[in-house]
Scaffold this active site. Structure first.
Site, PDB file in Angstrom:
ATOM      1  CE  LYS A 112      27.196  -7.403 -65.069  1.00  0.00           C
ATOM      2  NZ  LYS A 112      27.961  -8.395 -65.843  1.00  0.00           N
TER       3      LYS A 112
HETATM    4  C1  LIG Z   1      29.059  -8.287 -66.574  1.00  0.00           C
HETATM    5  C2  LIG Z   1      29.664  -9.552 -67.036  1.00  0.00           C
HETATM    6  C3  LIG Z   1      31.043  -9.675 -67.243  1.00  0.00           C
HETATM    7  C4  LIG Z   1      31.987  -8.510 -67.055  1.00  0.00           C
HETATM    8  O1  LIG Z   1      32.124  -8.149 -65.719  1.00  0.00           O
HETATM    9  P1  LIG Z   1      32.699  -6.702 -65.331  1.00  0.00           P
HETATM   10  O2  LIG Z   1      32.568  -6.620 -63.868  1.00  0.00           O
HETATM   11  O3  LIG Z   1      31.842  -5.710 -66.059  1.00  0.00           O
HETATM   12  O4  LIG Z   1      34.111  -6.678 -65.802  1.00  0.00           O
HETATM   13  C5  LIG Z   1      31.538 -10.896 -67.634  1.00  0.00           C
HETATM   14  N1  LIG Z   1      30.720 -11.948 -67.854  1.00  0.00           N
HETATM   15  C6  LIG Z   1      29.391 -11.865 -67.676  1.00  0.00           C
HETATM   16  C7  LIG Z   1      28.549 -13.042 -67.959  1.00  0.00           C
HETATM   17  C8  LIG Z   1      28.817 -10.674 -67.253  1.00  0.00           C
HETATM   18  O5  LIG Z   1      27.503 -10.608 -67.088  1.00  0.00           O
END
Ligand SMILES: *Cc1c(COP(=O)(O)O)cnc(C)c1O
Length: 496
Positions: A112
């Site tokens: 993120k």
């Molecule tokens: C948010 C997240 C995901 C999923 O990603 P999306 O864009 O919501 O599909 C996968 N792995 C981790 C560690 C995340 O923080």
């Protein structure tokens, strides 16, 4: 000529990129999408010689056309700096026949950060461009990682406040500790007695509440979203797929124009949608492999054409993917419906009403480049253990879900196309699950922080700063509320 964005639910709602970033969600609850997906205007040879920041600029300028070169470059410079623990920003690791694209070298050790380190800068720049006087209030629902990454991105950013809602019993202890120790007078963290979908629905409701918006405006505030529905998060994520491709080419792992596959551990469908956009920009991507955990609503969708959220919500060891409503899928549905907002709106109305919808055969036909599968809890643990024992490389639970699905894909298809796996979190963020996977008996009795040190030892990786910091940090946020109390909590925080 500026690229125009419109709502997936109303063809008449049209805005520029900076306005789409400011608004987050369209008036009618739809998501903003560009009217066309622009092509890359640089060659792979040129990209191969660029650093991360330069690739990010080459990609983002195509989408954010109403930002000046100086504005966009300043945003990129402020985001991808020494907050990341490697100059590469997103390094590739070759292990056991796949390339792991490590997207977790930012301040909160999850992918993120790739978008949330730049979003505050994009948002402030967008506010300035559009003569916004109000303070921006970021409202976010998180299944764990978004919350901390958004808090870290917005903390002490002038002209902004950030309020994060998370499911009180639905995130890992380290995720929770990371959030409730967040510093910054403009930050507010709230646990809700409910799951992630309820938190997200509660946030969406507040965004659509016209009375609340008027009250906020009077008090000098307006909402914006840091959730992955904001186009300002989606666009920066396209950059790392382009970067990864360019690096593979530069390192001689692939030939010019050779296609690669991409495997993405998926929750809200933001990360894999970014890969889909990269493909549509002209990046040679063959298959988009969508990996789910036991909340396999997307796997069922790709295999049947029916999206059905009416099912039990399962808490897994990959909590950031414990999601039954993948918000960003709407952008794909809109596209395969022929960019038809009315048709898309019908599907989304069915999703809200009956909790499901079925796409047409013509729409399914356009999903041929996607492959969906899932990895169950036992398989996820096995993947972590096997990879560690074979190579010494330790991956987190989310990445393991992707690696598990990639294994199934290879077995089913025999496809040997070189594959990038999006590695979305540091194993240090999910230490307990990771160490249990490797040797439950041995590690069961250790405390979370003992496990951190042990992981550092066996993986031969330094403990990330993000973890070191919270060992001794004070809890600064202890508000817990019911789902229906979310609006009053927001008002209280804003002194309204
Ligand atoms: C948010 C997240 C995901 C999923 O990603 P999306 O864009 O919501 O599909 C996968 N792995 C981790 C560690 C995340 O923080």
């Amino acid at each position: 000529m500026d690229l125009i964005y419109s709502s997936t639910r109303n063809a008449k709602e049209k805005v520029t990129a900076s306005q789409a970033i400011l608004k987050g969600l369209a008036e009618d609850g739809g998501l903003f999408v560009p009217d066309t997906i622009p092509s890359l205007d640089v060659t792979i040879d040129e990209l191969a010689d660029m650093n991360y920041q330069e690739v990010a600029y080459a990609v983002m300028k195509q989408f954010l056309t109403d930002f000046t070169e100086e504005e966009l470059k300043n945003c990129i410079k402020s985001a991808y700096d020494s907050k990341f623990d490697t100059e590469e920003i997103a390094p590739l690791v070759d292990a056991d026949g796949a390339y792991y694209l490590e997207l977790f070298h930012g301040p909160t050790i999850a992918f993120k950060d790739m978008a949330l380190s730049i979003l505050p800068h994009l948002l402030i720049t967008a506010a300035r461009k559009n003569q916004v006087k109000n303070d921006i209030v970021i409202l976010t629902a998180t299944s764990g990682d978004t919350g901390k990454a958004a808090l870290a991105g917005f903390a002490d950013v002038k002209g902004t406040k950030i309020i994060v809602f998370y499911p009180k019993n639905g995130v890992s202890p380290i995720q929770e500790k990371q959030m409730v120790t967040q510093k910054g007078d403009n930050t507010f963290v709230v646990g809700i007695n409910g799951n992630f979908d309820q938190a997200q629905t509660g946030v969406k409701k507040m965004f659509q509440d016209k009375d609340l918006a008027a009250e906020m405006d009077k008090a000098g505030y307006q909402f914006s979203s840091a959730n992955s529905i904001n186009i300002g998060r989606l666009v920066p994520q396209i950059a790392y797929y382009v970067y990864a491709y360019a690096k593979l080419y530069k390192n001689g792992a692939i030939k010019k124009d050779e296609k690669i596959n991409v495997t993405v551990p998926t929750g809200n469908f933001g990360n894999i949608l970014a890969a889909f956009y990269a493909k549509n920009m002209g990046l040679p991507i063959a298959k988009l492999i969508c990996a789910s955990n036991e909340n396999k609503v997307l796997y069922d969708f790709f295999s049947t054409g029916t999206y059905d959220k009416n099912r039990e919500f399962i808490l897994t060891s990959s909590p950031s993917m414990d999601i039954l409503i993948s918000s960003n899928l709407e952008r794909l549905i809109y596209r395969i419906a022929g960019n038809d907002a009315a048709k898309n709106k019908e599907f989304m109305t069915m999703l809200t009403g009956e909790g499901k919808y079925a796409i047409t055969p013509e729409m399914r036909e356009q999903l041929k480049d996607f492959y969906g599968n899932y990895t169950n809890e036992a398989e996820t643990a096995e993947v972590i253990k096997n990879l560690y024992e074979k190579t010494g490389y330790v991956i987190d639970t989310h990445t393991a879900v992707a690696a598990g699905v990639y294994g199934k894909y290879k077995k089913e298809t025999g496809d040997t196309t070189k594959t990038v796996i999006a590695s979305t979190a540091s194993p240090f963020k999910f230490t307990r699950s990771v160490m249990d996977a490797i040797d439950k008996e041995k590690y069961d009795a250790m405390s979370d922080f003992e496990l951190v040190d042990e992981l550092s030892r066996i993986a031969n990786v330094k403990v990330p700063n993000a973890i070191e910091e919270i060992r001794s940090a004070k809890v600064l946020h202890d508000t817990v509320c019911e789902v229906n109390e979310m609006p009053s909590v927001v008002k209280k925080f804003l002194n309204m």
